[in-house]
Design a protein around this motif. Structure first.
Motif, PDB file in Angstrom:
ATOM      1  N   ARG A 159       0.842  -1.216   0.000  1.00  0.00           N
ATOM      2  CA  ARG A 159       0.000   0.000   0.000  1.00  0.00           C
ATOM      3  C   ARG A 159       0.870   1.255   0.000  1.00  0.00           C
ATOM      4  O   ARG A 159       0.566   2.227  -0.721  1.00  0.00           O
ATOM      5  CB  ARG A 159      -0.947  -0.018   1.191  1.00  0.00           C
ATOM      6  N   LEU A 160       1.937   1.254   0.780  1.00  0.00           N
ATOM      7  CA  LEU A 160       2.849   2.403   0.771  1.00  0.00           C
ATOM      8  C   LEU A 160       3.427   2.624  -0.619  1.00  0.00           C
ATOM      9  O   LEU A 160       3.493   3.748  -1.110  1.00  0.00           O
ATOM     10  CB  LEU A 160       3.986   2.199   1.773  1.00  0.00           C
ATOM     11  N   TYR A 161       3.869   1.548  -1.237  1.00  0.00           N
ATOM     12  CA  TYR A 161       4.437   1.627  -2.571  1.00  0.00           C
ATOM     13  C   TYR A 161       3.434   2.218  -3.559  1.00  0.00           C
ATOM     14  O   TYR A 161       3.781   3.112  -4.333  1.00  0.00           O
ATOM     15  CB  TYR A 161       4.880   0.230  -3.032  1.00  0.00           C
ATOM     16  N   LYS A 162       2.207   1.714  -3.542  1.00  0.00           N
ATOM     17  CA  LYS A 162       1.196   2.162  -4.493  1.00  0.00           C
ATOM     18  C   LYS A 162       0.774   3.616  -4.249  1.00  0.00           C
ATOM     19  O   LYS A 162       0.415   4.317  -5.203  1.00  0.00           O
ATOM     20  CB  LYS A 162      -0.037   1.257  -4.422  1.00  0.00           C
ATOM     21  N   ASN A 163       0.798   4.051  -3.004  1.00  0.00           N
ATOM     22  CA  ASN A 163       0.261   5.379  -2.669  1.00  0.00           C
ATOM     23  C   ASN A 163       1.316   6.456  -2.441  1.00  0.00           C
ATOM     24  O   ASN A 163       0.950   7.595  -2.171  1.00  0.00           O
ATOM     25  CB  ASN A 163      -0.637   5.270  -1.427  1.00  0.00           C
ATOM     26  N   TRP A 164       2.593   6.112  -2.524  1.00  0.00           N
ATOM     27  CA  TRP A 164       3.630   7.102  -2.183  1.00  0.00           C
ATOM     28  C   TRP A 164       3.647   8.219  -3.194  1.00  0.00           C
ATOM     29  O   TRP A 164       3.655   8.087  -4.354  1.00  0.00           O
ATOM     30  CB  TRP A 164       5.001   6.452  -2.075  1.00  0.00           C
TER      31      TRP A 164
END
Length: 117
Positions: free
Chosen positions: A112-117
């Motif tokens: 999720r961090l990767y997708k939303n950064w």
């Protein structure tokens, strides 16, 4: 809002799990000290270290995302080493399942961090 590294739940959780893995490997047989123990501890520690590196590069989004991918890879490496440890009889299956669930949660948070950064 994330104001500092310690505000990231995934970072705090990965640190706690790395320490749990470290305590667990203290019970492994001596011949595993420089092989499986070492590999497992390095992989578990690498999760939080890569998250920290990503945070340190937060002004460069692509670099941050790359560090999160590395942390995700270390998460999967840790899971694999834990599975080997269970298969060798060094940790009980119940402990493996608990750790597996926690590392899967970290993997989901990292994704999720990767997708939303």
């Amino acid at each position: 809002m994330i104001a500092k590294l310690e505000d990231m739940d995934v970072y705090v959780s990965s640190l706690e799990l790395a320490m749990e893995v470290f305590a667990l490997t203290k019970q492994f047989p001596a011949p595993e000290l420089y092989s499986l123990c070492s590999q497992l501890n390095r992989a578990a520690r690498s999760v939080s270290l890569n998250i920290a590196e990503g945070w340190g590069r937060r002004f460069y989004p692509n670099e941050t995302k790359k560090a999160f991918v590395y942390a995700l890879g270390s998460t999967e490496e840790t899971i694999s080493a834990l599975k080997i440890s269970m298969d060798c009889g060094y940790i009980p299956s119940e402990k493996y399942e608990l750790l597996l669930g926690n590392y899967r949660k970290i993997a989901a948070q990292l994704y999720r961090l990767y997708k939303n950064w």
